[in-house]
Scaffold this active site. Structure first.
Site, PDB file in Angstrom:
ATOM      1  N   ARG A 183       0.827  -1.207   0.000  1.00 46.94           N
ATOM      2  CA  ARG A 183       0.000   0.000   0.000  1.00 46.94           C
ATOM      3  C   ARG A 183       0.861   1.257   0.000  1.00 46.94           C
ATOM      4  O   ARG A 183       0.515   2.266   0.643  1.00 46.94           O
ATOM      5  CB  ARG A 183      -0.963   0.034   1.189  1.00 46.94           C
ATOM      6  CG  ARG A 183      -1.765  -1.229   1.399  1.00 46.94           C
ATOM      7  CD  ARG A 183      -2.578  -1.615   0.207  1.00 46.94           C
ATOM      8  NE  ARG A 183      -3.306  -2.862   0.424  1.00 46.94           N
ATOM      9  CZ  ARG A 183      -4.008  -3.475  -0.526  1.00 46.94           C
ATOM     10  NH1 ARG A 183      -4.044  -2.996  -1.756  1.00 46.94           N
ATOM     11  NH2 ARG A 183      -4.642  -4.583  -0.261  1.00 46.94           N
ATOM     12  N   ASN A 225       2.946  -7.533   7.597  1.00 47.02           N
ATOM     13  CA  ASN A 225       2.944  -8.841   6.932  1.00 47.02           C
ATOM     14  C   ASN A 225       4.410  -9.231   6.767  1.00 47.02           C
ATOM     15  O   ASN A 225       5.096  -8.742   5.871  1.00 47.02           O
ATOM     16  CB  ASN A 225       2.257  -8.761   5.562  1.00 47.02           C
ATOM     17  CG  ASN A 225       0.753  -8.550   5.701  1.00 47.02           C
ATOM     18  OD1 ASN A 225       0.132  -9.021   6.668  1.00 47.02           O
ATOM     19  ND2 ASN A 225       0.158  -7.841   4.764  1.00 47.02           N
ATOM     20  N   GLU A 308      -5.567 -12.196   8.319  1.00 49.10           N
ATOM     21  CA  GLU A 308      -5.293 -12.249   6.883  1.00 49.10           C
ATOM     22  C   GLU A 308      -4.175 -13.247   6.554  1.00 49.10           C
ATOM     23  O   GLU A 308      -3.262 -12.966   5.786  1.00 49.10           O
ATOM     24  CB  GLU A 308      -4.965 -10.847   6.345  1.00 49.10           C
ATOM     25  CG  GLU A 308      -6.125  -9.875   6.550  1.00 49.10           C
ATOM     26  CD  GLU A 308      -5.911  -8.484   5.969  1.00 49.10           C
ATOM     27  OE1 GLU A 308      -4.756  -8.071   5.834  1.00 49.10           O
ATOM     28  OE2 GLU A 308      -6.920  -7.822   5.677  1.00 49.10           O
ATOM     29  N   ARG A 341      -1.537  -6.147  17.287  1.00 48.55           N
ATOM     30  CA  ARG A 341      -2.649  -5.525  16.546  1.00 48.55           C
ATOM     31  C   ARG A 341      -3.981  -6.252  16.800  1.00 48.55           C
ATOM     32  O   ARG A 341      -4.028  -7.482  16.853  1.00 48.55           O
ATOM     33  CB  ARG A 341      -2.339  -5.487  15.063  1.00 48.55           C
ATOM     34  CG  ARG A 341      -1.175  -4.570  14.768  1.00 48.55           C
ATOM     35  CD  ARG A 341      -0.836  -4.563  13.313  1.00 48.55           C
ATOM     36  NE  ARG A 341      -1.582  -3.605  12.543  1.00 48.55           N
ATOM     37  CZ  ARG A 341      -2.128  -3.865  11.353  1.00 48.55           C
ATOM     38  NH1 ARG A 341      -2.062  -5.078  10.833  1.00 48.55           N
ATOM     39  NH2 ARG A 341      -2.745  -2.922  10.688  1.00 48.55           N
ATOM     40  N   ARG A 358     -17.985  -8.447  10.073  1.00 49.61           N
ATOM     41  CA  ARG A 358     -16.569  -8.114  10.270  1.00 49.61           C
ATOM     42  C   ARG A 358     -16.381  -6.976  11.276  1.00 49.61           C
ATOM     43  O   ARG A 358     -15.399  -6.955  12.016  1.00 49.61           O
ATOM     44  CB  ARG A 358     -15.976  -7.751   8.905  1.00 49.61           C
ATOM     45  CG  ARG A 358     -14.567  -7.223   8.986  1.00 49.61           C
ATOM     46  CD  ARG A 358     -13.946  -7.164   7.616  1.00 49.61           C
ATOM     47  NE  ARG A 358     -12.750  -6.352   7.637  1.00 49.61           N
ATOM     48  CZ  ARG A 358     -11.975  -6.127   6.595  1.00 49.61           C
ATOM     49  NH1 ARG A 358     -12.270  -6.647   5.427  1.00 49.61           N
ATOM     50  NH2 ARG A 358     -10.893  -5.387   6.693  1.00 49.61           N
ATOM     51  N   LYS A 382      -7.081  -0.350  15.058  1.00 49.80           N
ATOM     52  CA  LYS A 382      -7.430   0.561  13.964  1.00 49.80           C
ATOM     53  C   LYS A 382      -8.552   1.474  14.428  1.00 49.80           C
ATOM     54  O   LYS A 382      -9.461   1.034  15.136  1.00 49.80           O
ATOM     55  CB  LYS A 382      -7.869  -0.215  12.726  1.00 49.80           C
ATOM     56  CG  LYS A 382      -6.723  -0.902  12.009  1.00 49.80           C
ATOM     57  CD  LYS A 382      -7.114  -1.417  10.630  1.00 49.80           C
ATOM     58  CE  LYS A 382      -5.913  -2.141  10.017  1.00 49.80           C
ATOM     59  NZ  LYS A 382      -6.121  -2.569   8.620  1.00 49.80           N
ATOM     60  N   ASP A 387     -11.730  -0.894   8.261  1.00 48.95           N
ATOM     61  CA  ASP A 387     -10.382  -0.802   7.695  1.00 48.95           C
ATOM     62  C   ASP A 387     -10.098   0.561   7.073  1.00 48.95           C
ATOM     63  O   ASP A 387     -10.079   0.687   5.846  1.00 48.95           O
ATOM     64  CB  ASP A 387     -10.206  -1.914   6.632  1.00 48.95           C
ATOM     65  CG  ASP A 387      -8.746  -2.120   6.258  1.00 48.95           C
ATOM     66  OD1 ASP A 387      -7.888  -1.527   6.917  1.00 48.95           O
ATOM     67  OD2 ASP A 387      -8.490  -2.878   5.307  1.00 48.95           O
ATOM     68  N   GLU A 409      -4.581   3.339  15.772  1.00 47.02           N
ATOM     69  CA  GLU A 409      -3.856   3.247  14.503  1.00 47.02           C
ATOM     70  C   GLU A 409      -4.609   3.986  13.398  1.00 47.02           C
ATOM     71  O   GLU A 409      -5.773   3.705  13.133  1.00 47.02           O
ATOM     72  CB  GLU A 409      -3.664   1.774  14.130  1.00 47.02           C
ATOM     73  CG  GLU A 409      -2.768   1.560  12.930  1.00 47.02           C
ATOM     74  CD  GLU A 409      -2.561   0.068  12.601  1.00 47.02           C
ATOM     75  OE1 GLU A 409      -1.992  -0.667  13.432  1.00 47.02           O
ATOM     76  OE2 GLU A 409      -2.984  -0.347  11.508  1.00 47.02           O
ATOM     77  N   GLU A 415      -4.468   4.446   1.230  1.00 45.50           N
ATOM     78  CA  GLU A 415      -5.014   3.254   0.584  1.00 45.50           C
ATOM     79  C   GLU A 415      -6.448   3.458   0.111  1.00 45.50           C
ATOM     80  O   GLU A 415      -6.797   3.121  -1.017  1.00 45.50           O
ATOM     81  CB  GLU A 415      -4.938   2.071   1.557  1.00 45.50           C
ATOM     82  CG  GLU A 415      -5.560   0.805   0.997  1.00 45.50           C
ATOM     83  CD  GLU A 415      -5.406  -0.405   1.919  1.00 45.50           C
ATOM     84  OE1 GLU A 415      -4.818  -0.265   3.006  1.00 45.50           O
ATOM     85  OE2 GLU A 415      -5.882  -1.490   1.531  1.00 45.50           O
ATOM     86  N   GLU A 535     -14.972  12.251   0.333  1.00 42.91           N
ATOM     87  CA  GLU A 535     -16.110  11.474   0.847  1.00 42.91           C
ATOM     88  C   GLU A 535     -17.339  11.666  -0.048  1.00 42.91           C
ATOM     89  O   GLU A 535     -18.075  10.707  -0.322  1.00 42.91           O
ATOM     90  CB  GLU A 535     -16.428  11.931   2.276  1.00 42.91           C
ATOM     91  CG  GLU A 535     -17.558  11.158   2.918  1.00 42.91           C
ATOM     92  CD  GLU A 535     -17.932  11.691   4.297  1.00 42.91           C
ATOM     93  OE1 GLU A 535     -17.636  12.866   4.594  1.00 42.91           O
ATOM     94  OE2 GLU A 535     -18.527  10.925   5.075  1.00 42.91           O
ATOM     95  N   TRP A 565     -14.573 -11.163   1.969  1.00 42.27           N
ATOM     96  CA  TRP A 565     -13.873 -10.171   2.800  1.00 42.27           C
ATOM     97  C   TRP A 565     -14.739  -9.467   3.835  1.00 42.27           C
ATOM     98  O   TRP A 565     -14.224  -8.692   4.649  1.00 42.27           O
ATOM     99  CB  TRP A 565     -13.181  -9.136   1.902  1.00 42.27           C
ATOM    100  CG  TRP A 565     -12.061  -9.747   1.128  1.00 42.27           C
ATOM    101  CD1 TRP A 565     -12.107 -10.249  -0.134  1.00 42.27           C
ATOM    102  CD2 TRP A 565     -10.720  -9.964   1.592  1.00 42.27           C
ATOM    103  NE1 TRP A 565     -10.877 -10.749  -0.492  1.00 42.27           N
ATOM    104  CE2 TRP A 565     -10.008 -10.587   0.548  1.00 42.27           C
ATOM    105  CE3 TRP A 565     -10.045  -9.687   2.784  1.00 42.27           C
ATOM    106  CZ2 TRP A 565      -8.663 -10.952   0.658  1.00 42.27           C
ATOM    107  CZ3 TRP A 565      -8.706 -10.037   2.894  1.00 42.27           C
ATOM    108  CH2 TRP A 565      -8.030 -10.662   1.851  1.00 42.27           C
TER     109      TRP A 565
HETATM  110  C1  GCV Z   1      -0.622  -4.806   5.748  1.00 46.15           C
HETATM  111  C2  GCV Z   1      -5.750  -4.013   4.866  1.00 46.15           C
HETATM  112  C3  GCV Z   1      -4.767  -3.742   3.753  1.00 46.15           C
HETATM  113  C4  GCV Z   1      -3.583  -4.686   3.825  1.00 46.15           C
HETATM  114  C5  GCV Z   1      -2.933  -4.516   5.193  1.00 46.15           C
HETATM  115  C6  GCV Z   1      -3.976  -4.820   6.270  1.00 46.15           C
HETATM  116  C7  GCV Z   1      -3.431  -4.611   7.668  1.00 46.15           C
HETATM  117  O1  GCV Z   1      -6.343  -5.245   4.683  1.00 46.15           O
HETATM  118  O2  GCV Z   1      -5.423  -3.829   2.509  1.00 46.15           O
HETATM  119  O3  GCV Z   1      -2.677  -4.341   2.797  1.00 46.15           O
HETATM  120  O4  GCV Z   1      -1.831  -5.386   5.339  1.00 46.15           O
HETATM  121  O5  GCV Z   1      -5.079  -3.954   6.091  1.00 46.15           O
HETATM  122  O6  GCV Z   1      -3.690  -3.550   8.221  1.00 46.15           O
HETATM  123  O7  GCV Z   1      -2.772  -5.493   8.191  1.00 46.15           O
END
Ligand code: GCV
Length: 703
Positions: A183, A225, A308, A341, A358, A382, A387, A409, A415, A535, A565
């Site tokens: 991202r 990741n 994920e 997280r 979700r 978050k 997301d 966060e 993104e 927005e 998802w």
């Molecule tokens: C780093 C979303 C994003 C992913 C990201 C994930 C996260 O799904 O699309 O790219 O992965 O959030 O915050 O872990």
């Protein structure tokens, strides 16, 4: 030895290929044209000295550091503990800098705070620790001439949050799907290139400087990741992390590492990563000891587990408190923290199953664990339950775990907010989140949650938006998001429009621009409301997503509708939105404390901008604004595009007044933003017109 040290060799000699962002040399003009006295010792004091020396070399000022003093300085930057200051005014400020400043309190300035005052014609910055002196110096730079105005009020400044962190989602190897930066929209990584460390110390140092100047004091150098190569940053590639830590240390920026929960297996050759297994505990303890041997001020670990597809404690029948405490135990002897997280949800959901939500997931997983985490665990949440959408309610987790240290966060990398091709100044959105009171008017704010009791909170974190692009953030105006993040983390009560002006003034200086006042007004007009503009032309009324699956750029209304998802809008011929009520829906509203549990539950009381997040309503449902949902969709989408057109016109007006390279880059991006906004408008309006059959009340063209 007597100084002055003016003219000493600059660490930044030579011409950079990157743009100076918010600290071009001219930002130091006021400070650099005066006699300045720096008093104290330490690595960060050396940084102050270096900054001041370079400014004075450029603008004719002089610097003293060390006896014989004999100096009538205009500016004194002193550590209180360094003893008597050889300047009468500054010395009287030092002796008088007690509880009197800022009213009550013990007068303590803390590890990062400072006192800024004007005493008998001298501007004085006093600190108890070198980092405070550095932040105080940058404050003087921000103020420019006003720092030397006799009206300058005496004030003690301390950050509201101790932890102000940028998480980089940078990969060491170029990942086949996510690339060098997951991202990332600003080119390559500042740290890594194609499988190896870049060793670009000059650029890294400049980055550290930008961070310190807006108040950020920590980064994470790799993606949450954690892939195979990146996992090894913890062990045989640790030297690269240590090198980065060394370059950033003079700017008070501490380094953190994302680690894989499976590290004992993939790196240590153990048959298990079970958090309750003694071999696993011993492995983490030893690995962590080695980290601190190389990096004594290492910040700690960041972990994405059972999310994920990442490994985590669930594989061993353990919960997330077991997992987090395992790493906390290894870090505790060294003073480190684990940021764990809370982004845990089922990404293999069946879209036919209307009972799984979700939005509920983080609270369902973590709220029951409140009180079970070790003291050096920070749960990183978050800001919203889904997301990083341009509009979401604040995550209920942030109101549900009083016995846990919580970090909030945010996502500076855009993104879901235009990927640094669209202007989208996020300061107002973040400010709204930080000022939100999850328990109603009588309770504290989200910023209070991040600050924690007695300063022991988890702080504020943002996913970084920089790369090796010459403008740092690809869209030159996206730098403002990075800057605003740092400033809000230092003081969440700052007004986003004022932060924006501060950034404009520090970045687009009169000397570099033909017509500073027009540039200032134009930038402000383009950026201040740009989040709301974004927005308006994207997903309506808080329903979220509607982006193209995978890369998440541009519209695709049903792109995620029949996927695993968990991000759905449920539009049909009668209405749209997700029923998350307790009465008839997923029950998510029940995760909030009152009053929000009631406000969100009620279709009538729910704020318009979140209506479709919480309710499935008919297209002709009337909003508080007096418009129907369908007419709101049409109106905002037409308006959003018009606003982008106006931004583009405004920017044309400043051609010739800003650096042509910057002007071209922004102009090219505004063209793309306009094209994309039109695409959003037409897809969304057409989609809902075809679903509902309700025409636009104003007869505008819908396809
Ligand atoms: C780093 C979303 C994003 C992913 C990201 C994930 C996260 O799904 O699309 O790219 O992965 O959030 O915050 O872990």
């Amino acid at each position: 030895m007597s100084v002055p040290v003016t003219g000493r060799a600059s660490a930044h000699a030579g011409k950079s290929i990157w743009h100076a962002a918010w600290l071009p040399p001219a930002a130091f003009r006021e400070l650099g044209s005066r006699p300045v006295l720096v008093h104290g010792e330490g690595l960060l004091v050396d940084t102050v000295l270096d900054e001041v020396s370079r400014a004075c070399a450029r603008y004719g000022g002089r610097v003293w550091h060390g006896p014989p003093w004999q100096v009538d300085a205009d500016l004194v930057l002193a550590l209180r503990e360094a003893g008597r200051v050889p300047n009468v005014a500054a010395e009287s400020a030092r002796l008088g800098a007690t509880p009197a400043v800022n009213g009550a309190g013990d007068g303590a300035l803390g590890d990062e705070g400072y006192l800024l005052a004007r005493v008998d014609g001298v501007t004085v910055v006093l600190a108890d620790a070198p980092a405070g002196l550095l932040y105080g110096m940058f404050h003087v730079v921000r103020l420019g001439a006003a720092a030397f105005d006799d009206e300058l009020p005496a004030r003690r400044h301390r950050p509201a949050l101790d932890r102000r962190i940028l998480d980089h989602w940078d990969n060491v190897d170029i990942h086949p799907v996510s690339g060098q930066i997951e991202r990332g929209y600003a080119g390559g990584s500042l740290f890594w290139r194609d499988g190896a460390a870049r060793h670009d110390h000059a650029r890294l140092r400049d980055y550290g400087r930008l961070l310190a100047a807006c108040g950020v004091n920590a980064i994470t150098v790799n993606n949450v990741n954690v892939h195979d190569t990146e996992a090894r940053l913890l062990t045989d590639r640790l030297g690269d992390v240590a090198e980065t830590a060394q370059v950033l240390r003079p700017y008070g920026v501490r380094v953190h590492l994302s680690v894989s929960f499976a590290a004992p297996v993939v790196l240590g050759g153990l048959p298990t990563a079970d958090p309750l297994d003694d071999r696993v505990r011993a492995w983490w303890a030893a690995a962590t000891r080695r980290v601190y041997q190389r990096i004594p001020d290492f910040g700690g670990y960041l972990v994405k587990a059972d999310s994920e597809g990442r490994p985590g404690p669930f594989a061993y029948g353990r919960d997330h408190a077991d997992g987090a405490n395992l790493l906390a135990e290894a870090l505790a002897p060294h003073g480190g923290v684990v940021r764990w997280r809370a982004f845990v949800y089922d990404h293999r959901q069946d879209w036919r199953d209307r009972s799984t939500d979700r939005a509920r997931a983080a609270h369902d997983h973590f709220a029951p664990l409140d009180g079970r985490f070790d003291d050096n665990v920070i749960l990183q949440v978050k800001f919203g339950p889904i997301d990083f959408q341009p509009r979401e309610p604040v995550s209920p987790v942030l109101a549900a775990m009083p016995a846990t240290r919580l970090a909030v966060e945010l996502q500076a990398t855009q993104e879901y907010t235009g990927q640094q091709r669209h202007v989208c100044y996020l300061g107002p959105w973040w400010s709204e989140v930080l000022r939100f009171r999850p328990r109603g008017e009588a309770g504290g704010t989200i910023a209070d949650v991040a600050a924690g009791r007695a300063g022991a909170g988890g702080g504020l974190v943002a996913v970084a938006n920089v790369g090796d692009d010459p403008f740092w953030t690809a869209h030159p105006l996206a730098q403002a998001n990075l800057y605003a993040f740092g400033r809000l983390a230092w003081d969440p009560l700052l007004v986003p429009g004022a932060i924006l002006d501060e950034w404009i003034d520090l970045t687009w200086l009169p000397v570099a621009t033909g017509d500073p006042e027009t540039v200032r007004r134009t930038m402000h007009a383009i950026m201040d409301d740009s989040w709301r503009t974004y927005e308006r032309y994207t997903a309506p009324l808080g329903v979220g997503f509607m982006v193209r699956p995978g890369h998440h750029y541009g519209p695709d209304v049903d792109g995620y509708e029949y996927t695993p998802w968990g991000t759905y809008h449920f539009a049909d011929r009668d209405g749209v939105g997700v029923d998350r009520t307790r009465a008839t829906g997923t029950g998510f509203t029940g995760q909030y404390p009152p009053p929000w549990s009631e406000v969100y539950e009620s279709r009538e009381r729910c704020p318009d901008e979140l209506l479709l997040f919480f309710h499935h309503v008919p297209y002709r449902h009337v909003l508080h604004s007096g418009r129907t949902v369908i007419q709101h969709i049409y109106d905002t989408h037409f308006a959003g595009v018009e606003e982008v057109a106006a931004m583009r016109e405004r920017w044309r007006l400043v051609a010739g007044a800003v650096d042509p390279a910057v002007h071209d880059r922004v102009a090219e991006r505004l063209d793309e933003q306009f094209r994309s906004a039109v695409e959003w408008r037409d897809q969304i309006n057409t989609y809902f017109f075809r679903k509902s059959g309700v025409p636009d009340a104003h007869g505008r063209r819908i396809h």
